[in-house]
Design an enzyme around this catalytic site. Sequence first.
Site, PDB file in Angstrom:
ATOM      1  N   ARG A  82      55.883  -0.673  21.413  1.00 44.87           N
ATOM      2  CA  ARG A  82      54.868  -0.258  20.480  1.00 44.87           C
ATOM      3  C   ARG A  82      54.095   1.140  20.979  1.00 44.87           C
ATOM      4  NH1 ARG A  82      49.615  -1.169  21.380  1.00 44.87           N
ATOM      5  NH2 ARG A  82      50.126  -3.327  22.260  1.00 44.87           N
ATOM      6  N   HIS A 108      47.693  -1.293  19.514  1.00 46.86           N
ATOM      7  CA  HIS A 108      47.984  -2.557  18.741  1.00 46.86           C
ATOM      8  C   HIS A 108      47.551  -2.364  17.203  1.00 46.86           C
ATOM      9  CE1 HIS A 108      48.198  -6.940  17.832  1.00 46.86           C
ATOM     10  NE2 HIS A 108      46.962  -6.767  17.577  1.00 46.86           N
ATOM     11  N   TYR A 113      44.794  -0.638  29.022  1.00 47.24           N
ATOM     12  CA  TYR A 113      45.548  -1.537  29.666  1.00 47.24           C
ATOM     13  C   TYR A 113      47.161  -0.762  29.931  1.00 47.24           C
ATOM     14  CZ  TYR A 113      46.794  -2.313  24.651  1.00 47.24           C
ATOM     15  OH  TYR A 113      47.147  -2.137  23.399  1.00 47.24           O
TER      16      TYR A 113
END
Length: 372
Positions: free
Chosen positions: A270, A274, A283
């Site tokens: 990805r 998100h 992160y």
Amino acid sequence: MSDTTHHPAVGELLPATVPVRFVAENGTAVDPPAGADGSGYRVPADEELLEAYRRMVVGRRFDRQATALTKQGRLAVYPSSHGQEACQIAGVLALREDDWLFPTYRDSVALVSRGLDPAEVLTLLQGGWHCGYDPAATHVAPQCTPLATQTIHAVGMAEALRRKGEDSVVMAFVGDGGTSEGDFHEALNYAAVLHAPVVFFVQNNKYAISVPLAKQTAAPALAYKGIGYGMRSEQVDGNDLVAVLAVLNEAVRHAREGGGPFLVEGHTYRIESHTNADDATRYRESSEVEQWETADPLPRLETYLRGRGLLAPEDIASAQKTAEEFAAIVRDKLNADAESDPLELFDHVFGDPTPQLREQRALLESELGGTQ
């Protein structure tokens, strides 16, 4: 009493030790294909690959347009598919029109590639109270936000189709995060016991929102999770459209011809956060994203097709023109203000509304001036 049920040997179930790959990151053919020696995977026909390319170009442009519409307030949220187009397009191309697709919330590109109206696909992400399209007419279940719940629904549909004597197949998309849910494991067991014609396609994009794969599983690959349930499994380079389509074509054939369920793991990534509400820099390192950008499925396929003399500059320009025209349609449809009735808040809650709902509805109607 002895059990006469056929239980496949472990060797029949094991995925390749490395992901199946036909095309390298630089667009050159891998010879021999990685993880596919003697597996019988058929390289898709040239026209299949060209159609996949055209759909990937449109899908990438749709994804960018939907992201922009979110920033403009036309969508409440949008989970980008950027980087995962090979998985989504291949999943759709492997199915017939009468086959069923059970998607997640991140699979809008797959849905528009299947021919669904983009405005209907994005209804849910606008905040609508229904999925936007007719599942019975499109053979596409509502996009599922709760992780992995659609996998059990997919098995139920597959078993129903089998009992009706139809040879349709069901494909359930799920993310790597979904494989940590109990519903996923129940679905695999249920499908294997019933010998249901369902393909589970895990798009492993390495993160369940911010949770990395290493904190979800100790398995060498998610594809190995099918073995314990007696299910044939495979892992594939999810950014190699040629390999993904080849593996999914085989998985669908296996299910359609009575071989039972099939688990496929596509290793992908990805690229974006998100959703628009997420900050992925908290992160993961930018160097990690940059590394995966070198494996982008779209230029990878384009280079491969050009190298084989199947894709000319005018073909690329034509695909891009089609993509821009499609993006304009999406903009026009999403920028049109939808008519809404505030009293719909009380519709479809209960077949027989409770006294409290009737009271609340009357109060709202009064506040609106009794014009509704």
